[in-house]
Write an enzyme that holds these catalytic residues in place. Structure first.
Site, PDB file in Angstrom:
ATOM      1  N   ILE A  97      68.270  86.971 -16.597  1.00 37.17           N
ATOM      2  CA  ILE A  97      67.373  88.132 -16.506  1.00 37.17           C
ATOM      3  C   ILE A  97      65.921  87.803 -16.786  1.00 37.17           C
ATOM      4  O   ILE A  97      65.062  88.682 -16.700  1.00 37.17           O
ATOM      5  CB  ILE A  97      67.823  89.260 -17.457  1.00 37.17           C
ATOM      6  CG1 ILE A  97      67.925  88.753 -18.907  1.00 37.17           C
ATOM      7  CG2 ILE A  97      69.141  89.861 -17.003  1.00 37.17           C
ATOM      8  CD1 ILE A  97      68.272  89.836 -19.922  1.00 37.17           C
TER       9      ILE A  97
ATOM     10  N   GLY B 225      61.691  82.903 -21.556  1.00 39.01           N
ATOM     11  CA  GLY B 225      60.897  83.107 -22.763  1.00 39.01           C
ATOM     12  C   GLY B 225      60.109  81.865 -23.098  1.00 39.01           C
ATOM     13  O   GLY B 225      59.957  80.963 -22.267  1.00 39.01           O
TER      14      GLY B 225
ATOM     15  N   PHE C 224      60.714  79.295 -24.865  1.00 43.23           N
ATOM     16  CA  PHE C 224      61.325  77.970 -24.862  1.00 43.23           C
ATOM     17  C   PHE C 224      62.583  77.894 -24.009  1.00 43.23           C
ATOM     18  O   PHE C 224      63.291  76.899 -24.058  1.00 43.23           O
ATOM     19  CB  PHE C 224      61.653  77.512 -26.292  1.00 43.23           C
ATOM     20  CG  PHE C 224      62.859  78.181 -26.905  1.00 43.23           C
ATOM     21  CD1 PHE C 224      64.124  77.629 -26.786  1.00 43.23           C
ATOM     22  CD2 PHE C 224      62.720  79.349 -27.618  1.00 43.23           C
ATOM     23  CE1 PHE C 224      65.236  78.239 -27.360  1.00 43.23           C
ATOM     24  CE2 PHE C 224      63.819  79.953 -28.195  1.00 43.23           C
ATOM     25  CZ  PHE C 224      65.078  79.402 -28.063  1.00 43.23           C
TER      26      PHE C 224
ATOM     27  N   LYS D  83      68.693  84.075 -25.344  1.00 42.44           N
ATOM     28  CA  LYS D  83      67.697  83.103 -24.894  1.00 42.44           C
ATOM     29  C   LYS D  83      68.220  81.700 -25.181  1.00 42.44           C
ATOM     30  O   LYS D  83      68.481  81.336 -26.329  1.00 42.44           O
ATOM     31  CB  LYS D  83      66.360  83.321 -25.600  1.00 42.44           C
ATOM     32  CG  LYS D  83      65.238  82.416 -25.057  1.00 42.44           C
ATOM     33  CD  LYS D  83      64.008  82.471 -25.938  1.00 42.44           C
ATOM     34  CE  LYS D  83      63.333  83.810 -25.883  1.00 42.44           C
ATOM     35  NZ  LYS D  83      62.035  83.795 -26.626  1.00 42.44           N
TER      36      LYS D  83
ATOM     37  N   ASP E 140      50.889  85.512 -27.977  1.00 43.85           N
ATOM     38  CA  ASP E 140      51.324  85.580 -26.581  1.00 43.85           C
ATOM     39  C   ASP E 140      51.640  87.018 -26.173  1.00 43.85           C
ATOM     40  O   ASP E 140      52.660  87.298 -25.546  1.00 43.85           O
ATOM     41  CB  ASP E 140      52.544  84.684 -26.361  1.00 43.85           C
ATOM     42  CG  ASP E 140      52.718  84.281 -24.893  1.00 43.85           C
ATOM     43  OD1 ASP E 140      51.734  84.401 -24.125  1.00 43.85           O
ATOM     44  OD2 ASP E 140      53.819  83.844 -24.516  1.00 43.85           O
TER      45      ASP E 140
END
Length: 684
Positions: free
Chosen positions: A381, A384, A386, A403, A510
């Site tokens: 989906i 990120g 990393f 993740k 970020d």
């Protein structure tokens, strides 16, 4: 009151206790907080929760041999008292206590609708904390009935965690201040509470007559009696807090695990805990517990228990127990086999008790592979800081986002991946706010690094603003000015929490529309802390660090000068506000195909400043109606201030939240004008 560090937040701090019938008889005190090791000092017994078996059963050492303790069910935590020890069942609905001589179990508590999440045994009393309410309950097991009433926990008070000493218990309150409350039949507890007054704590561990713990800035604070220097914490080398990890307090000594390498340092005890020359000083430990004049630790090398101190006149060596679980597991939610390198995670978890009592869960790789159909392309989906993000469904039906760190990274990038993983794990585990992404748990297995979050059903703000399927005006609920302002306000509140209420402040680094996620109720939450850093205490201060972030959102001052402040996040958020206004991406294509890309913030800011706001508004939403126009103008001028090239001219997140609240209210109020309400911005 003294200081010292430790990365992320305490943990299973010690069961202040003692043990075993070695050549030198030792008087010990089984006091402190719950861990996976417990000691009943009156019966010279040490017990632990076993790793690597179907059930997380309890095994004890007594009289030179290991004893399997009934019943053969899974336990999460143990804590020991004078003649008994207690264990909290993995699901939290029951705890049992055992006589340290006969090991006959006695059920003390059972409630399927009000489980416990913490357990603390003092000299002759037991206290637990209800999982949902945070209310503490206590039971007195001593023979002096006149003392029973002294161990009633404060009524109506909610605790994040508790710990017990000889005749008293203390806890960290589940409030914004994180203050300390103590109770019991000993005046020591009340004295300690007074000494902790006005100190906000993450955790506590009790000794016989002193208590130590991490305050909210990560420094070690000790209060109580100081007969033998047990409060004289050695100053950490970094000076930044979170330098120490697990704690153990005896009668007149204290020990702590150095977070940087897992080795132990002790103080007090009349210099009886010097570690040089006995081999212990070179070992790395997962957790430690202490008795009157002895300390034991769970080693990282093989999860065995090693003991040392003047009570034995020598290092005792590995006890003949099977491998002990290095940290709390909840049955069915984590791999409870032997887990190396778990200390770092536990440090995160130590300070994670939020106002809801949440705990990070540890998963095995196989569990997360099953949840994502073996990380299939269909479950992918997003991405990120990393790795790649997959939708998953856990064994208990929970929908999550997982993740997974990129396992194909070249060697030179592996450290960056590891840093991003550890950074995000650290921050997510200690941050709890309705406008930050919900953290569920993690997996560290061989080279694999995975983080598990609550699933955000409505995806990323970026997708709703920029993907082709959302071009049509009717395709998204976001094509409403009121909804867009509400999303901006939600995200601003999340960032405001990082800047103003997290201690120390956190700079996200970020902020962008793809890191603002929308849950099933379209509530916005800030995500992805892989680049985040602990910031300076004041908005007037700055950090010098290599620039990191995303092109188009990065603060020009930060990019050019490597000077980072909270105002760098403000600039990035200003770009997000402009995205909400215009529907345009942060970097625009140049109409002249041979020209360089255009920075959207600079282009749109110029349009707003010359009065061309209506020309740049997102056509999918259309022109605001009369009552919405003032709100949209306020949003636009707020964004204009945020993307000011000089950081000191930008508003704070507190100012931004206040103005967005006013903008949202204006959507339902046609009174007033932009000139009469003005923008509230505190100048620096």
């Amino acid at each position: 009151m003294t200081q010292t560090p430790s990365p992320f937040a305490l943990l299973f701090a010690a069961v202040i206790s003692q043990l075993l019938p070695f050549s030198v008889v030792v008087v010990v005190t089984g006091l402190g907080s719950a861990s996976t090791i417990a000691i009943s000092y009156g019966s010279n017994t040490v017990c632990g929760v076993l790793a690597g078996e179907t059930n997380q059963r309890v095994e004890c050492y007594k009289g030179g041999r290991a004893i399997a303790v009934e019943p053969n069910i899974s336990f999460a935590l143990l804590s020991g008292g004078r003649d008994f020890f207690c264990g909290l069942k993995s699901d939290g609905v029951m705890f049992l206590c055992w006589d340290g001589s006969s090991f006959v179990p006695k059920r003390v508590y059972f409630n399927s609708s009000a489980g416990l999440r913490d357990l603390s045994v003092g000299d002759d009393h037991v206290c637990g904390v209800e999982n949902v309410t945070g209310v503490a309950k206590c039971w007195y097991r001593g023979e002096d009935e006149s003392k029973r009433g002294s161990f009633v926990a404060p009524n109506g008070v909610k605790f994040a965690s508790i710990t017990s000493g000889r005749g008293f218990s203390c806890g960290v309150l589940m409030d914004d201040i994180k203050s300390v409350r103590c109770w019991g039949n000993s005046s020591i507890g009340l004295d300690i509470e007074k000494q902790f007054r006005n100190v906000s704590m993450l955790s506590l561990v009790a000794g016989d007559s002193h208590v130590c713990g991490l305050n909210v800035t990560g420094y070690l604070v000790c209060n109580g009696r100081n007969d033998s220097g047990q409060l004289d914490v050695p100053k950490g080398s970094s000076g930044y807090g979170f330098e120490f990890d697990g704690l153990a307090m005896g009668v007149n000594h204290s020990c702590a695990i150095r977070s940087v390498n897992g080795t132990v340092v002790c103080w007090g005890g009349n210099a009886g805990f010097e570690l040089e020359g006995n081999g212990v000083g070179e070992l790395s430990f997962e957790s430690i517990v202490a008795g009157v004049n002895i300390t034991c630790g769970l080693t990282t090398r093989n999860l065995s228990v090693v003991c040392w101190g003047p009570g034995s006149n020598r290092t005792m060596g590995d006890l003949p127990l099977q491998k002990i679980i290095p940290g709390q597991c909840v049955q069915g939610s984590c791999s409870c086999g032997v887990r190396q390198n778990s200390r770092a995670m536990r440090r995160q978890r130590s300070g994670t008790s939020s106002k809801h009592g949440d705990r990070a869960e540890e998963f095995s790789l196989s569990q997360l592979a099953n949840a994502t159909n073996n990380f299939s392309l269909e479950n992918r989906i997003g991405s990120g800081s990393f790795g790649t993000v997959y939708k998953g469904k856990l064994f208990d039906g929970r929908e999550v986002a997982i993740k997974r760190g990129d396992i194909s990274l070249k060697l030179k990038k592996l450290q960056d991946k590891e840093n991003a993983f550890q950074s995000e794990l650290a921050f997510l585990s200690r941050l709890h706010h309705k406008h930050l992404v919900g953290f569920v748990g993690f997996c560290e297995e061989k080279e694999e690094r995975l983080l598990v979050y609550e699933f955000m059903k409505n995806g990323a703000l970026y997708d709703h603003l920029h993907l082709k399927e959302n071009i049509d005006k009717a395709s998204s609920i976001l094509n409403s000015w009121k909804v867009r302002i509400k999303i901006a306000l939600d995200a601003a509140r999340g960032i405001e929490y990082l800047h103003s209420y997290a201690v120390p402040p956190i700079i996200h680094r970020d902020i962008k529309s793809s890191n603002i996620l929308l849950d099933a109720n379209w509530t916005a939450r800030v995500s992805d802390f892989g680049l985040s850093l602990m910031g300076p205490e004041s908005e007037d201060e700055y950090m010098v660090t290599k620039a990191a972030g995303t092109v188009g959102y990065m603060d020009p001052e930060y990019y050019e000068l490597n000077v980072l402040t909270v105002k760098s996040d403000v600039y990035s958020f200003g770009v997000v506000l402009l995205e909400l206004l215009t529907g345009k991406r942060a970097i625009l294509k140049n109409e002249d195909e041979e020209g360089p890309p255009i920075n959207m913030a600079e282009f749109i800011a110029e349009k707003i400043s010359v009065g061309e706001l209506e020309r740049i508004l997102d056509p999918r939403v259309g022109l605001p109606d009369k009552k919405e126009m003032e709100a949209v103008e306020l949003l636009a001028y707020m964004a204009l201030h945020c993307v000011n090239l000089e950081g000191r001219e930008r508003p704070s997140m507190n100012d931004i939240v206040a103005n967005l609240e006013r903008a949202l209210a204006l959507c339902d109020d046609s009174h007033g004008s932009i000139s009469s309400i003005s923008i509230s911005i505190g100048s620096e």
